[in-house]
Design a protein around this motif. Structure first.
Motif, PDB file in Angstrom:
ATOM      1  N   THR A 321      49.910  37.286 -58.993  1.00 28.25           N
ATOM      2  CA  THR A 321      51.280  37.007 -59.426  1.00 28.25           C
ATOM      3  C   THR A 321      51.228  36.418 -60.820  1.00 28.25           C
ATOM      4  N   GLN A 322      52.023  36.969 -61.723  1.00 27.68           N
ATOM      5  CA  GLN A 322      52.068  36.481 -63.101  1.00 27.68           C
ATOM      6  C   GLN A 322      53.497  36.061 -63.436  1.00 27.68           C
ATOM      7  N   ASN A 346      51.514  32.203 -66.378  1.00 32.10           N
ATOM      8  CA  ASN A 346      50.744  31.646 -65.267  1.00 32.10           C
ATOM      9  C   ASN A 346      50.226  32.794 -64.415  1.00 32.10           C
ATOM     10  N   GLN A 347      48.904  32.884 -64.278  1.00 32.65           N
ATOM     11  CA  GLN A 347      48.277  33.895 -63.435  1.00 32.65           C
ATOM     12  C   GLN A 347      47.736  33.221 -62.182  1.00 32.65           C
ATOM     13  N   ALA A 348      48.163  33.691 -61.013  1.00 29.94           N
ATOM     14  CA  ALA A 348      47.742  33.103 -59.743  1.00 29.94           C
ATOM     15  C   ALA A 348      47.183  34.194 -58.834  1.00 29.94           C
ATOM     16  N   VAL A 349      46.121  33.848 -58.112  1.00 29.51           N
ATOM     17  CA  VAL A 349      45.439  34.791 -57.229  1.00 29.51           C
ATOM     18  C   VAL A 349      45.523  34.298 -55.794  1.00 29.51           C
ATOM     19  N   ASN A 350      45.893  35.191 -54.895  1.00 27.43           N
ATOM     20  CA  ASN A 350      45.888  34.923 -53.460  1.00 27.43           C
ATOM     21  C   ASN A 350      45.021  35.981 -52.804  1.00 27.43           C
ATOM     22  N   SER A 351      43.899  35.576 -52.197  1.00 25.09           N
ATOM     23  CA  SER A 351      42.920  36.556 -51.753  1.00 25.09           C
ATOM     24  C   SER A 351      42.177  36.074 -50.517  1.00 25.09           C
ATOM     25  N   VAL A 357      38.746  28.585 -58.145  1.00 24.22           N
ATOM     26  CA  VAL A 357      39.969  28.355 -58.913  1.00 24.22           C
ATOM     27  C   VAL A 357      40.872  29.556 -58.694  1.00 24.22           C
ATOM     28  N   THR A 358      42.143  29.329 -58.441  1.00 25.82           N
ATOM     29  CA  THR A 358      43.043  30.430 -58.108  1.00 25.82           C
ATOM     30  C   THR A 358      44.218  30.580 -59.071  1.00 25.82           C
ATOM     31  N   SER A 359      44.270  29.800 -60.137  1.00 22.66           N
ATOM     32  CA  SER A 359      45.361  29.992 -61.105  1.00 22.66           C
ATOM     33  C   SER A 359      44.938  29.482 -62.473  1.00 22.66           C
ATOM     34  N   ARG A 360      45.619  29.972 -63.493  1.00 18.49           N
ATOM     35  CA  ARG A 360      45.403  29.487 -64.850  1.00 18.49           C
ATOM     36  C   ARG A 360      46.679  29.656 -65.652  1.00 18.49           C
ATOM     37  N   ASN A 361      46.844  28.812 -66.664  1.00 17.39           N
ATOM     38  CA  ASN A 361      48.012  28.844 -67.546  1.00 17.39           C
ATOM     39  C   ASN A 361      47.593  29.200 -68.962  1.00 17.39           C
ATOM     40  N   ILE A 362      48.426  29.979 -69.622  1.00 21.07           N
ATOM     41  CA  ILE A 362      48.212  30.313 -71.027  1.00 21.07           C
ATOM     42  C   ILE A 362      49.489  30.005 -71.789  1.00 21.07           C
ATOM     43  N   ASN A 387      44.287  28.682 -73.336  1.00 18.00           N
ATOM     44  CA  ASN A 387      43.998  29.038 -71.951  1.00 18.00           C
ATOM     45  C   ASN A 387      43.426  27.835 -71.220  1.00 18.00           C
ATOM     46  N   SER A 388      43.953  27.512 -70.044  1.00 14.39           N
ATOM     47  CA  SER A 388      43.528  26.326 -69.313  1.00 14.39           C
ATOM     48  C   SER A 388      42.085  26.420 -68.840  1.00 14.39           C
ATOM     49  N   GLN A 389      41.471  27.604 -68.911  1.00 22.39           N
ATOM     50  CA  GLN A 389      40.093  27.762 -68.447  1.00 22.39           C
ATOM     51  C   GLN A 389      39.059  27.617 -69.555  1.00 22.39           C
ATOM     52  N   PHE A 390      39.370  28.099 -70.752  1.00 16.78           N
ATOM     53  CA  PHE A 390      38.337  28.060 -71.801  1.00 16.78           C
ATOM     54  C   PHE A 390      38.851  27.567 -73.144  1.00 16.78           C
ATOM     55  N   GLY A 391      40.097  27.119 -73.229  1.00 17.28           N
ATOM     56  CA  GLY A 391      40.586  26.568 -74.484  1.00 17.28           C
ATOM     57  C   GLY A 391      41.314  27.577 -75.339  1.00 17.28           C
ATOM     58  N   ASN A 392      41.179  27.443 -76.660  1.00 14.16           N
ATOM     59  CA  ASN A 392      41.974  28.222 -77.608  1.00 14.16           C
ATOM     60  C   ASN A 392      41.270  29.495 -78.051  1.00 14.16           C
TER      61      ASN A 392
END
Length: 623
Positions: A321-322, A346-351, A357-362, A387-392
């Protein structure tokens, strides 16, 4: 690898294009200024600059596919069949309708191409791939394909390019549409729709259903072959509603929904079933604040959901879901036009897979500027993605064009791009010590330089584009496939030549691509990258009928270059026919014959492709 050097292939391509440019220039009366080129030969394009811009004033390498061209394909075909006949694009699939499909632009991977539906992203956050096989052809009214890195406009994944699909929008009096057809593999399709506008309110509603009992997905000599045919169903709908409160002030909602099911070969004796659903929903307000300032605010959400059932009753679920928000401001300046924008994703994963980690924000800020000054075209873009996972990640692009003649423009551009690691690459838990994710991965980076020469006189349009894309920090498997690391580098250079115009009363569209895609670390060819490919369409259209012939050609591909198990997949040529004839007023008969010579070929090793097939239908259309 080919024994012919890249320079030789490029020189041949450029020579062919130059001859084409010279020939078409002699056949037509050249306009005295670029502004005299209008209508279908100079459409308004949104995707290339994010600001509505005339095609003849673009620096980017762009193809526009309109509603009439899309209708030349059967409504049961995937949208990727249209893409396969556009310049710079190759398509691979794991079988027939509904199977996994890969779209590569300029040699980029499937995950290095952004798919936008009415301005919103649609793709899987776990694999990075868009759901090409389930995009409903009948819901799409227009397509724009931008080749080359466009991360400075759209962010992560745009290393190869961007494909934007636009759902239909109603204009004028109420109009109705319906079609129904039947074809090979017991394929059936039904579509209905209504569209129009009145008193500032525009509307468009379409629905469709496709069903097919196709062929087995694996070839007969594969060790895990299953002889059972694969079934496919896809039901879809779209809606587009807008209201102009008063001139310059518009609000609207847009929606695309699809739900499909596919049976595919899982093992030598077993079949599996995959259920795929997608939806894109957005609401927007577009407001002219003052004469030179227009603001667009859009909120939306897209979903790419996949569920598979296997013969042992096990299931896998991968849902993405984005949630997306955009605020774009278009400004008319004393010199040129500017664009300033903020975006949130916002990218979210349901699996069923246990990702750590199941979501991240950009969060994104960006700016763009383009200008048309005399004979000069200028464009610049700058974008920063946090990006909330790796920065800019900051990306930039610069472009310049010059009208050598009113009908001929030369262009040159430079741009950077990046691709964020997917959730599989970052967090996949692994099985038996294999394919474990690496949370320390950094984005893949690219740097692209290109130069082109284009001709457009309103009747004939032709071009030749050379590009050189250096892609670094690629994510690859290491340590006997135990994990992912940033170790790879590839260089993809090539030449795209294209033509679209009228010759001897015929509509002619064609392109030829020559590529040199290299694994720079290993000194080998890149897997599943043909050296050459192209297409040619010739059609005759009059008031009551149209007849067209189409050829698609692709050279050999290597499945695993540099390894002992590498296989060469042979090149192929496909020939298609299509046409329609008016039977009475708004009723017409249409037909399409694909692969008329029943060519047996593979785009992915051991996976079948359609043989000779036909689709025939009746259409009611008073649009």
């Amino acid at each position: 690898m080919s024994s012919y050097p890249v320079f030789t292939r490029s020189a041949v391509a450029i020579a062919i294009a130059s001859l084409t440019l010279s020939a078409v220039a002699q056949e037509s009366t050249a306009p005295t200024s670029p502004e005299q080129i209008a209508g279908p030969a100079d459409p308004i394009v949104v995707t290339a600059t994010r600001i509505p811009t005339r095609y003849n004033k673009l620096i980017s390498d762009v193809t526009v596919v309109d509603q009439e061209q899309i209708r030349d394909y059967s409504p049961a075909e995937p949208i990727s069949d249209v893409l396969a006949n556009t310049p710079g694009v190759t398509v691979r699939s794991n079988g027939g309708l509904g199977t996994a499909t890969n779209v590569q632009i300029r040699g980029g991977t499937n995950a290095q191409t952004i798919l936008l539906i009415d301005g919103l992203r649609l793709n899987s956050a776990t694999t990075g791939a868009p759901p090409w096989a389930y995009i409903p052809m009948p819901q799409i009214g227009r397509m724009e394909v931008v080749r080359g890195p466009t991360s400075s406009s759209y962010g992560s994944d745009a290393i190869g390019g961007v494909v934007q699909l636009f759902t239909r929008k109603g204009e004028g009096p109420t109009k109705f549409y319906a079609d129904a057809g039947y074809g090979t593999y017991n394929t059936t399709s039904q579509n209905v729709g209504v569209e129009g506008s009145q008193d500032g309110f525009s509307y468009s509603v379409y629905g469709s259903n496709t069903h097919s009992v196709s062929f087995p997905t694996k070839i007969s000599n594969a060790s895990d072959y299953n002889p059972n045919p694969a079934s496919y169903t896809n039901t879809s709908a779209s809606g587009n509603f807008a209201y102009t409160v008063y001139p310059g002030q518009e609000i609207g909602v847009k929606a695309l929904w699809g739900n499909g099911q596919n049976g595919f070969t899982n093992s030598k004796t077993q079949m599996a079933t995959s259920l795929e659903s997608l939806n894109v929903l957005s609401a927007y307000t577009k407001n002219r604040i003052v004469e030179d300032w227009t603001s667009l605010i859009r909120f939306g959400s897209s979903q790419d959901n996949s569920r598979s059932w296997y013969a042992n009753n096990s299931q896998t679920v991968f849902n993405t879901t984005q949630k997306q928000a955009q605020w774009q401001n278009d400004l008319k300046l004393p010199v040129g036009n500017a664009m300033l924008a903020y975006e949130f994703l916002n990218q979210a994963v349901n699996s069923t897979t246990a990702y750590n980690v199941t979501s991240r924000n950009i969060n994104t800020v960006q700016g763009g500027w383009n200008a048309d000054i005399g004979n000069h075209l200028l464009q610049a873009n700058l974008r920063n993605d946090d990006n909330s996972q790796f920065g800019n990640a900051t990306t930039t692009s610069l472009g310049y064009g010059y009208f050598i003649l009113p009908t001929v423009r030369g262009t040159a551009s430079w741009g950077t791009g990046f691709q964020a690691p997917t959730f599989n690459q970052l967090y996949y838990p692994g099985s038996g010590g294999l394919y474990k994710g690496n949370a320390n991965l950094q984005p893949t980076r690219s740097e692209n330089t290109e130069a082109g020469l284009r001709y457009n006189d309103g009747v004939h349009s032709a071009g030749v584009i050379y590009y050189y894309n250096n892609i670094t920090n690629l994510v690859n498997y290491t340590n006997n496939y135990a994990t992912y690391t940033n170790v790879g580098r590839s260089i993809i250079q090539g030449v795209t030549t294209s033509y679209d115009g009228r010759v001897l009363g015929l509509n002619v569209m064609g392109s030829v691509d020559y590529q040199n895609p290299q694994n720079a670390d290993a000194g080998t060819w890149l897997a599943y990258h043909p050296q050459g490919f192209g297409s040619l369409t010739i059609e005759k259209a009059v008031t009551d009928w149209k007849l067209g012939a189409q050829m698609q050609v692709q050279g050999p591909q290597q499945t695993a270059p540099g390894t002992s198990y590498n296989t060469t997949l042979g090149g192929y040529s496909l020939f298609n026919l299509y046409g329609n004839v008016k039977l009475y007023k708004d009723v017409s008969l249409f037909a399409r014959l694909n692969n008329i010579f029943d060519k047996q070929y593979q785009t992915i090793q051991n996976y079948t492709t359609p043989g000779s097939n036909v689709f025939v239908g009746l259409r009611f259309d008073n649009r």
